[in-house]
Design a protein around this motif. Structure first.
Motif, PDB file in Angstrom:
ATOM      1  N   GLU A  45     -34.223 -39.835   1.690  1.00 25.37           N
ATOM      2  CA  GLU A  45     -35.480 -40.575   1.591  1.00 25.37           C
ATOM      3  C   GLU A  45     -36.643 -39.749   2.137  1.00 25.37           C
ATOM      4  O   GLU A  45     -37.734 -39.736   1.560  1.00 25.37           O
ATOM      5  CB  GLU A  45     -35.363 -41.904   2.345  1.00 25.37           C
ATOM      6  N   ARG A  46     -36.387 -39.060   3.254  1.00 26.17           N
ATOM      7  CA  ARG A  46     -37.469 -38.271   3.861  1.00 26.17           C
ATOM      8  C   ARG A  46     -37.837 -37.071   2.997  1.00 26.17           C
ATOM      9  O   ARG A  46     -39.014 -36.779   2.770  1.00 26.17           O
ATOM     10  CB  ARG A  46     -37.063 -37.806   5.265  1.00 26.17           C
ATOM     11  N   GLU A  53     -37.247 -36.698  -0.191  1.00 20.55           N
ATOM     12  CA  GLU A  53     -37.775 -37.149  -1.484  1.00 20.55           C
ATOM     13  C   GLU A  53     -39.266 -37.435  -1.396  1.00 20.55           C
ATOM     14  O   GLU A  53     -40.013 -37.212  -2.347  1.00 20.55           O
ATOM     15  CB  GLU A  53     -37.028 -38.391  -1.954  1.00 20.55           C
ATOM     16  N   SER A  54     -39.718 -37.929  -0.240  1.00 24.02           N
ATOM     17  CA  SER A  54     -41.141 -38.231  -0.085  1.00 24.02           C
ATOM     18  C   SER A  54     -42.002 -36.972  -0.134  1.00 24.02           C
ATOM     19  O   SER A  54     -43.203 -37.047  -0.381  1.00 24.02           O
ATOM     20  CB  SER A  54     -41.378 -38.969   1.237  1.00 24.02           C
ATOM     21  N   THR A  88     -50.022 -42.626   2.333  1.00 23.27           N
ATOM     22  CA  THR A  88     -49.271 -42.638   1.089  1.00 23.27           C
ATOM     23  C   THR A  88     -48.411 -41.375   1.003  1.00 23.27           C
ATOM     24  O   THR A  88     -48.672 -40.371   1.689  1.00 23.27           O
ATOM     25  CB  THR A  88     -50.208 -42.693  -0.131  1.00 23.27           C
ATOM     26  N   LEU A  89     -47.392 -41.418   0.151  1.00 17.02           N
ATOM     27  CA  LEU A  89     -46.547 -40.243  -0.038  1.00 17.02           C
ATOM     28  C   LEU A  89     -47.357 -39.085  -0.592  1.00 17.02           C
ATOM     29  O   LEU A  89     -47.145 -37.921  -0.220  1.00 17.02           O
ATOM     30  CB  LEU A  89     -45.391 -40.572  -0.981  1.00 17.02           C
ATOM     31  N   ARG A  97     -47.832 -35.291   0.998  1.00 18.62           N
ATOM     32  CA  ARG A  97     -47.597 -34.041   0.278  1.00 18.62           C
ATOM     33  C   ARG A  97     -48.830 -33.156   0.315  1.00 18.62           C
ATOM     34  O   ARG A  97     -48.737 -31.928   0.472  1.00 18.62           O
ATOM     35  CB  ARG A  97     -47.179 -34.336  -1.163  1.00 18.62           C
TER      36      ARG A  97
END
Length: 450
Positions: free
Chosen positions: A112-113, A115-116, A204-205, A209
Motif C-alpha cells: 500500500e505504501r 503503491e502510493s 493526496t497521493l 508523488r
C-alpha cells in the motif's frame, strides 16, 4: 489473480461456493468434483492447497514435489515451495513484495505504501516505450545517450501528457523527439500543489508523488515540517511565505523564482497550504507560467473550510439548516470593502471566512448591521487539523470578546451559520472552547430525559 494473469484454473472441491459456480457457468474455471486425488496435479504447473486439513495439505504438497510442481499451501510456509507476493500492478510494470510467508499482512501494508508512490500513468508510459523500443534503439545506438533519452521519457513532457490524460499528444511528443537530430532535453516544469490544512495524512497521493519528484520546493509559511519531511531529502527548499504583519515574499519574487528554476530544467513544486485555487493565488501563478511557456500541472488540496469543518464536526451544508456555502476572505480592509454584506447576512447559508481573525470586530458589526441575527452560532477553528487545534464556539454577538479572551490567532477559520451549532455535540478533535461554560439541564423525570 491467476485468472487475471491468464492462467487456466481448475478448482478441485466437493462443492463450489456461489461465486465459483457462477464462474463455472461462464467457463472462467474448470471443476473437478469429489475428494482429492493425486492425479489432479497431472498437467498442472502451479498448485494452491487451501483445505482446512493440514495432513491433506501436506499430502498435496508432497504430491506436487514428487511431480516437480510449484506448490503454495495457504498460511503454511513450511509446506510451500513458493509464496504468493503482494503485487503492485502498473502493467507491464509489476512490483512484487514478499515476506517469505513470515508476515503476509505486513507485506500487504508495504505494498500500500509503495503503491502510493507509483504514478498510475507509469503503465501507459511503459506501454508507449515498449511500442517504440526498436526505434529508440535505432536512434540512440550509444548506451549513455539512450539512457539519457529514457530519463527524458520519464521526466519530460511525454509522462506529463500521460498524467494529464492526453495519450495522443504524448505519442506525438515522443515521435518528434525521435525525429529531432538534437538530443532531447528534459524541460523544467512547475506543479502547483495543495498541501491541505496541515495534517500530513490529508495530502493526496499525487501531492506526495510530486514532493518525491521535486528538485526545488517553494513553500508557504504555513506548511508544516512533517509535510516538508515527506519531500525528497536533496530537494532545495525555499520559504516564500506571506504572513500578515511579518516578513513576506512579494508575489513578483515568487514568479521570478518559479521561472528561474523551471528554465534551469528543474522540477519545481509550488507548495501551498490548502488548495492552490482557493485564496492561494494559484490562478495568478498559473497565468504567469502560461505566459512564459512553462509546463505546469495543478494538484488540488483539501482547502481549510473543508478540513476545519470536518475536524470540528461541523457539516458545511445540512438539509435542515443550510443549502449553500460561501467561501470568503477577509484578510484586509480592502477585501472588506468589496463584500456584499446584505447577501452574506442571509440566513440558512454557511459562511466560511478565511484569514479573518484580525477583522472580527468589523466582521461582527457589519453582519449584525445588515440583518444577521446576533445569536447566530459560530465555530472558530485555530490550527485546523494540527495537534494544537482549538475550536471556539459561541454566538455572533460574543465573537470578538470570546476570541480575544482565548487569544485565538492566525491561522484560524471562521464558520458562521446554523450548522456551527453542531460543533458542541459533534466535536471530536482537539480542544473545544466556549463561553459561558456549558450548562446541561438536569431532567426532572425519566420521561424528560427520553
Amino acid at each position: 489473480m491467476l485468472l487475471k494473469a491468464g492462467a487456466r484454473v481448475t478448482v478441485g472441491a466437493q462443492v463450489l461456493a456461489p461465486e465459483l459456480r457462477e464462474w463455472l457457468q461462464l467457463e472462467r474455471i474448470a471443476w473437478r468434483a469429489g475428494t482429492y486425488q493425486s492425479e489432479w496435479l497431472d498437467g498442472a504447473w502451479l498448485v494452491i492447497a487451501a483445505t482446512r486439513s493440514r495432513p491433506l495439505n501436506a499430502r498435496i504438497a508432497a504430491d506436487g514435489q514428487a511431480r516437480q510442481r510449484l506448490v503454495n499451501v495457504v498460511d503454511d510456509p513450511a509446506l510451500s515451495s513458493f509464496q504468493i507476493p503482494a503485487v503492485i500492478d502498473r502493467s507491464p510494470l509489476l512490483v512484487a513484495i514478499s515476506s517469505g510467508g513470515a508476515a503476509p499482512m505486513l507485506a500487504r501494508r508495504l505494498r500500500e505504501r509503495i503503491e502510493s508512490l507509483l504514478d498510475p500513468a507509469l503503465g501507459s508510459l511503459l506501454q508507449i516505450a515498449q511500442r517504440y523500443r526498436a526505434r529508440i534503439r535505432a536512434r540512440y545506438d550509444d548506451l549513455a545517450a539512450r539512457r539519457r533519452f529514457y530519463d527524458w521519457l520519464h521526466d519530460g513532457p511525454v509522462h506529463a501528457s500521460l498524467r494529464a490524460a492526453q495519450p495522443v499528444q504524448a505519442e506525438q511528443q515522443l515521435v518528434n523527439a525521435l525525429a529531432n537530430r538534437k538530443e532531447a532535453q528534459i524541460p523544467g516544469s512547475v506543479a502547483l500543489v495543495g498541501a491541505g490544512p496541515g495534517d500530513p495524512g490529508l495530502l493526496t497521493l499525487r501531492a506526495l508523488r510530486a514532493l518525491n519528484e521535486a528538485d526545488v520546493i517553494l513553500h508557504d509559511a504555513l506548511i508544516s515540517e512533517p509535510i516538508l519531511d515527506l519531500a525528497r531529502r536533496d530537494a532545495k527548499r525555499i520559504a516564500v511565505g506571506k504572513r500578515g504583519g511579518a516578513m513576506h515574499t512579494p508575489q513578483a519574487t515568487i514568479h521570478a523564482l518559479l521561472l528561474e528554476h523551471a528554465r534551469a530544467g528543474k522540477r519545481v513544486v509550488r507548495l501551498k497550504g490548502g488548495d492552490p485555487f482557493v485564496f492561494g493565488r494559484g490562478g495568478e501563478e498559473l497565468e504567469f507560467l502560461r505566459e512564459h511557456g512553462v509546463a505546469y500541472e495543478v494538484v488540488p488540496g483539501i482547502t481549510a473550510a473543508l478540513a476545519c469543518a470536518a475536524y470540528s464536526g461541523v457539516p458545511l451544508t445540512h438539509r435542515d439548516h443550510a443549502q449553500s456555502v460561501r467561501l470568503v476572505t477577509a484578510h484586509c480592509q480592502q477585501s472588506f470593502n468589496t463584500l456584499d454584506w446584505s447577501d452574506l447576512a442571509r440566513e440558512r447559508q454557511t459562511l466560511a471566512i478565511y484569514m479573518g481573525v484580525s477583522q472580527l470586530d468589523e466582521l461582527t458589526l457589519q453582519l449584525i448591521a445588515h440583518g444577521r441575527a446576533a445569536d447566530t452560532q459560530f465555530a472558530l477553528i485555530e490550527n485546523g487539523s494540527l495537534p494544537q487545534q482549538r475550536t471556539l464556539t459561541g454566538t455572533l454577538r460574543a465573537l470578538p470578546t470570546l476570541a480575544a479572551r482565548h487569544a485565538i490567532s492566525a491561522p484560524a477559520l471562521l464558520i458562521l451559520g446554523e450548522v456551527a451549532e453542531q460543533a458542541d455535540a459533534s466535536h471530536w478533535y482537539g480542544e473545544l472552547l466556549g463561553e459561558p461554560p456549558r450548562r446541561f439541564a438536569v431532567p426532572r423525570t425519566l420521561a424528560d430525559a427520553a
